[in-house]
Structures are given as C-alpha cells and as structure tokens.
Design an enzyme around this catalytic site. Sequence first.
Site, PDB file in Angstrom:
ATOM      1  N   HIS A 231      -1.845   8.079   0.623  1.00 11.84           N
ATOM      2  CA  HIS A 231      -2.161   8.103   2.053  1.00 11.84           C
ATOM      3  C   HIS A 231      -3.228   9.148   2.358  1.00 11.84           C
ATOM      4  CE1 HIS A 231      -0.297   6.034   5.603  1.00 11.84           C
ATOM      5  NE2 HIS A 231      -1.081   6.877   6.242  1.00 11.84           N
TER       6      HIS A 231
ATOM      7  N   ARG B 189      -2.065  12.696   3.232  1.00 10.74           N
ATOM      8  CA  ARG B 189      -1.572  12.903   4.594  1.00 10.74           C
ATOM      9  C   ARG B 189      -0.059  12.758   4.717  1.00 10.74           C
ATOM     10  NH1 ARG B 189      -5.479  12.377   8.552  1.00 10.74           N
ATOM     11  NH2 ARG B 189      -4.224  11.150   9.987  1.00 10.74           N
TER      12      ARG B 189
ATOM     13  N   LYS C 197       0.831  -1.206   0.000  1.00 12.58           N
ATOM     14  CA  LYS C 197       0.000   0.000   0.000  1.00 12.58           C
ATOM     15  C   LYS C 197       0.866   1.256   0.000  1.00 12.58           C
ATOM     16  CE  LYS C 197      -3.825   2.133   2.598  1.00 12.58           C
ATOM     17  NZ  LYS C 197      -3.262   3.483   2.781  1.00 12.58           N
TER      18      LYS C 197
END
Length: 379
Positions: free
Chosen positions: A275, A278, A251
């Site tokens: 993300h 972020r 990921k």
Amino acid sequence: MIISAPTDYRNAAKKKLPPFLFHYIDGGSYSERTLARNVEDLADIALKQRVLNNMSQLSLDTEIFGEKFALPIALSPVGLTGMYARRGEVLSAKAAENKGIPFTMSTVSVCPIEEVAPEISRPMWFQLYVLKDRGFMRNVLERAKAAGVTTLVFTVDMPVPGARYRDMHSGMSGSFAASRRILQAMRHPHWAFDVGVFGKPHDLGNVSAYRGEPTNLQDYIGWLGDNFDPSISWKDLEWIRDFWDGPMVIKGILDVDDAKDAVKFGADGIVVSNHGGRQLDGVLSSAKALPAIADAVKNDLKIFVDSGIRSGLDVVRMLALGADCAMLGRSYIYALAAQGQQGVENLLDLYEKEIRVAMTLTGAKCINDINRNSLISSL
C-alpha cells in the site's frame, strides 16, 4: 519549473498543492520506514548491461487479460485523485487512454464512475474495498458493470486504516483540520481557484451516489474509519467472485502463502503491494517480496506490483523480479497535481524512454525478455 525527469514532478507538486494534500499523497504510516525501503530497495537492484545485440527493433507491447497495451504500466487506484487537479479522475483516465495503458478508478474517488466512464472509449478498471456496508459494495459493483468496467481490483490490505501521523500534522485530520485546510488553500491560490472553486463537488462521488447525499472531504476520514471491516476473510470475497464475471485482481499481497491462497480462490491476478508504505510499517518492500511470490505463482495468474516505483528503470527492475506489469500511484499523482492531464502523459513518455534505454542496454527486445537474467543477481 523545468521537468526533465519523472522525479521532478514531486517538487513541482509540493509547490502547487496545499500541504494537507501534498503530505497525504507523499506520506506513509508510523515512522515511514517501509515507505523509504520501497524506493531504496529498488534503487539497489543492479541491471546487467549487454551490448552489440542489434536492438533496433524493440516492442513494449503488453497483453493483460486479452487486451493489448502500449506499456507494461497501469495507473493504480488513488483516493481523492480529483482533489489534485480539477476532476482529476477524468484527466487521469484520458491520459492513460491516450498512452494506451489501463486506468484504475478508486472506490473513494472524487468523480463517480458515471462521470469518468463516458469520457474514454477504452473500458477502465475499478478498485473496491471490503466494507461493512455490503449494500454499498453491491451497488457500486452493479454500477461498475453497467459502465463497462472490465477488471475489478480488490484491495485487501486495508481492513483497518494505518496510523498516518503526517496527516495529523498537515491538517488532513486532527484538531482544527478544516480551518487549517482553508488557510493553506488561501496560500495556494492557483489550486484554490482551479480545484477549490471550479473543481466542485468535493465529495466521494461513488459513495454519494449510493447514499443520495454528499459525502464531502470533512466526512472522508470518518466514513472510511467506520466502514473498513477487520473481520474480512477469503469467504467474504466469494460472493464478489460469483457476481463479477470479468478478471479479478487481489491487491495487497506480500506473502507467498497469501499468493497461493489467491490462486486457490480463483483470482486472475494479484498486486504485490504494501500500500505504498501507508499501512503496516516495517514490512518488506514490494521489491523484496516479489521474487519469492513470482517463483510460487507466476504460471497461475498475472502478477502486478506497486510501491516505490519512481522511474522507467524501476519498472524494468520490477519486471525482472517477476512482475508482468507495474502500477503507478504517487508518481502519476505528482504529475497530475503539477500539470494536469498533460503532466501525466509527459510522465508516461519519460517512463517509456527510460524503459527503452534499459531494454536496449540489457538486451531485451520485448517485455517477455525482461527476467532474472537482466539482473546482476536475483534477490
């Protein structure tokens, strides 16, 4: 508050949560441009309407790693989910199971693996970071395997935490943070009693189980900062690949070369993700990065995507750009904060209805029919 659309849950969550928690889930890094682009770029993608195709029989069934799911959606790992509703990870896992989709538990969850796994009959997924404390990593992997976790989601885009200025303004971190959080909780009595009083213990359940002592919210930011590992490289994942005998998903992929490296590594899937805006501000939105990555590795592994998905239409857009499955983060946390398990289930019902409308009016009778031909033009 009347909930009639998925986006209504954001305002409902804002009213219910203390500001430090709302802004923690709502915010991004630096000036939050990538956070905004994630949503804007998806909204700009035009679907191609088709009619008179006898769309009376639709199938939203999706197969992932040999398991059949009811929707092309999974719940993403979100840290501190148990602070947004009482024992929030348990509620989210139950909601996902009831709606026939995967739930992914975060390394930094409030509830430990051993609390959540017995509450559901379908095996859950688990997310892990590369941390300096390799003993913790091995411990939590062993516990995940013992609990029947099927799929490991390995987050690689957080070797260092991003600069999230909202957290310092809101009271999640910064000067006098603990006192500010207490004052905010007092102004939100429903949350204060439901979660603050009756939702204890407020700690990182998986970390505390390893350390043998509480790792509470006060320690959360410091523990993360001390344990993220900027020296991470592909070789650091090799022992995990050898240890983990189930599907492994990487990921945090935004670049075609990194996607190709994931194939070489032997990953079973990747999550195209920034993300949720972020981490590194200014990078591509997931929607912009996805098409080239899908063109490069679509036939080699499963492609998941997150960041910016706020509706069933966005799910269809992401599938048309090349994803096999969309992952929800903020979207379901808003619903969890507003209405608990019922909120998450209702949100997924709203997503399903929107997906069905989009499929009907783009001529896609099954999930595999959603592709670049479903768009006015590809990106």
